[in-house]
Design a protein around this motif. Structure first.
Motif, PDB file in Angstrom:
ATOM      1  N   SER A 225       1.812   6.206  -7.007  1.00 25.88           N
ATOM      2  CA  SER A 225       0.630   6.786  -7.649  1.00 25.88           C
ATOM      3  C   SER A 225       0.592   8.297  -7.483  1.00 25.88           C
ATOM      4  O   SER A 225       0.240   9.038  -8.419  1.00 25.88           O
TER       5      SER A 225
ATOM      6  N   THR B  27      -3.104   6.902   3.875  1.00 28.15           N
ATOM      7  CA  THR B  27      -3.226   7.372   2.495  1.00 28.15           C
ATOM      8  C   THR B  27      -3.363   8.886   2.448  1.00 28.15           C
ATOM      9  O   THR B  27      -2.738   9.560   1.618  1.00 28.15           O
TER      10      THR B  27
ATOM     11  N   ALA C 271       0.820   3.784  -3.126  1.00 25.18           N
ATOM     12  CA  ALA C 271       0.323   5.137  -2.861  1.00 25.18           C
ATOM     13  C   ALA C 271       1.359   6.194  -3.240  1.00 25.18           C
ATOM     14  O   ALA C 271       1.036   7.203  -3.886  1.00 25.18           O
ATOM     15  N   THR C 272       2.600   5.999  -2.827  1.00 23.01           N
ATOM     16  CA  THR C 272       3.624   6.998  -3.130  1.00 23.01           C
ATOM     17  C   THR C 272       3.940   7.030  -4.624  1.00 23.01           C
ATOM     18  O   THR C 272       4.159   8.115  -5.187  1.00 23.01           O
TER      19      THR C 272
ATOM     20  N   GLY D 195       0.807  -1.209   0.000  1.00 25.36           N
ATOM     21  CA  GLY D 195       0.000   0.000   0.000  1.00 25.36           C
ATOM     22  C   GLY D 195       0.843   1.263   0.000  1.00 25.36           C
ATOM     23  O   GLY D 195       0.556   2.225  -0.728  1.00 25.36           O
TER      24      GLY D 195
ATOM     25  N   THR E 226      -0.045  10.542   2.872  1.00 27.86           N
ATOM     26  CA  THR E 226       1.017  10.100   1.967  1.00 27.86           C
ATOM     27  C   THR E 226       1.983  11.205   1.576  1.00 27.86           C
ATOM     28  O   THR E 226       3.211  10.982   1.573  1.00 27.86           O
TER      29      THR E 226
ATOM     30  N   TRP F 294      -6.585  13.185  -6.589  1.00 24.41           N
ATOM     31  CA  TRP F 294      -5.905  11.903  -6.369  1.00 24.41           C
ATOM     32  C   TRP F 294      -6.456  11.205  -5.125  1.00 24.41           C
ATOM     33  O   TRP F 294      -6.759  10.007  -5.147  1.00 24.41           O
TER      34      TRP F 294
ATOM     35  N   ARG G 129      -8.600   7.539  -4.679  1.00 28.10           N
ATOM     36  CA  ARG G 129      -8.099   6.405  -3.894  1.00 28.10           C
ATOM     37  C   ARG G 129      -9.053   6.042  -2.749  1.00 28.10           C
ATOM     38  O   ARG G 129      -9.291   4.870  -2.475  1.00 28.10           O
TER      39      ARG G 129
END
Length: 383
Positions: free
Chosen positions: A77, A148, A74-75, A70, A151, A91, A95
């Motif tokens: 993306s 998230t 996440a990073t 994850g 992030t 963004w 998510r």
């Protein structure tokens, strides 16, 4: 699916996510028992009666791998979104919607089920037990959602900082007699360790095999020392009646064990990439990823639906009996395919909430686009 997947996709990431999800599901199905006592149901665990089975929890407590993946996804993306000019708000909304859209169906069904059970005379303790089990996966989503959201702040955070927080919290709790509520700090700090390891993976800091071996060996030795000499439980999941749980909230032993798991996951990447070149293996992994949230949210409901239906035939071994001998374990293994079949029914009914719907109906799995717009004719959409 093999043809429709972009050539540059790292399939090992999807394989690790699938392994983590299936590990949690099988772990719950193996160590969660609903014992029938008259008209009431209460939870029990074979680890409660047979503590020597604790190594089962080592194989199936795979949440650290999920947070590792994850954090990496996440990073990565977020970096891609920034390069494309996508705002942080857009963004984040995309998510979080993937996380929480499937939750609405679970909450709606169990609200109605709980009300119906209470109105028909079911004992409050039984209803509480069922609802607690059904909704227990939601704690994970809340923690994952918070990480998230944070992030952008975590992309450069060294995993040693949250690890130090976990160490000091446990030192105060267990070594200095501090308040037990302080342990809940580790819910964020403990899972932040593998999440930030995922960010380090994105930065390219974990590409050498030495990093994987260091995490595996260091995490394993630290966990063994904590269990052998510091009094931490051997089981890596909660056991009913135990004075201390390694998972609720996470302890230092759970975090160091997670480090060992993350190291093993990193070492397996190349082998998984080779395996995922086989179309059938990749199709299975892709399908699990497309339905990851549905599987995660509904697997406990599948167990309880089977248990409740089975009561019509009386107290069945491995389903309603006390998990206190190997006979129960053998019977529970026989029930696993039944749980899987009921979960498949739940998937059929609810996976549309996770994948979205086309305008003409049906679930959208493969997006079709013009090569001039996408650079490829088709691509598989992954969670």
């Amino acid at each position: 699916m093999d043809v429709a997947t972009p050539a540059g996709r790292d399939r090992a990431v999807d394989a690790l996510r699938a392994i983590a999800i299936l590990g949690v599901v099988l772990g719950h199905w193996l160590v969660t028992a609903l014992v029938a006592d008259g008209r009431a149901l209460h939870t029990a665990s074979p680890l409660q009666h047979m503590p020597w089975l604790a190594p089962i929890s080592w194989a199936f407590q795979t949440l650290a791998v999920f947070f590792l993946v994850g954090g990496h996804v996440a990073t990565r993306s977020l970096a891609t979104a920034r390069a494309r000019g996508t705002t942080y708000g857009a963004w984040l909304a995309a998510r979080l919607s993937r996380l929480f859209k499937p939750v609405a169906a679970v909450l709606t069904l169990w609200t109605a089920a709980a009300a119906g059970l209470l109105l028909t005379g079911a004992e409050f303790g039984t209803v509480h037990t069922l609802v607690k089990l059904a909704l227990s996966p939601l704690w994970f989503l809340v923690v994952f959602a918070v990480l998230t959201v944070a992030t952008p702040l975590l992309t450069r955070l060294n995993p040693l900082w949250p690890l130090a927080v976990v160490l000091h919290v446990d030192l105060i709790r267990f070594g200095l007699g501090g308040p037990s509520w302080l342990g809940w700090v580790n819910v964020a700090a403990g899972w932040l360790v593998p999440f930030t390891l995922g960010a380090a993976w994105t930065r390219g800091e974990l590409e050498r095999r030495r990093a994987g071996w260091t995490l595996l060996a260091g995490g394993a030795v630290a966990t063994a020392a904590l269990v052998a000499w510091a009094g931490y439980p051997t089981s890596m999941v909660g056991v009913p009646g135990a004075a201390v749980s390694n998972l609720n909230p996470p302890t230092l032993a759970a975090v160091t064990f997670g480090l060992a798991q993350c190291g093993l996951a990193l070492l397996l990447r190349n082998r998984l990439r080779g395996t995922m070149r086989r179309p059938l293996a990749w199709a299975a992994v892709a399908l699990v990823n497309l339905s990851a949230m549905t599987i995660f949210l509904w697997h406990q409901t599948a167990l309880m639906a089977t248990t409740a239906t089975g009561l019509l035939a009386g107290r069945l071994p491995g389903l309603h009996t006390v998990p206190d001998d190997l006979g129960w374990v053998a019977a529970r293994l026989v029930w696993l395919p039944v749980f899987a079949a009921v979960l498949a029914v739940c998937w059929t009914a609810f996976h549309g909430y996770e994948q979205g719907r086309r305008r003409g109906g049906g679930t959208r799995v493969v997006r079709v686009g013009r090569p001039s717009e996408r650079g490829a004719a088709r691509e598989v959409r992954h969670v």
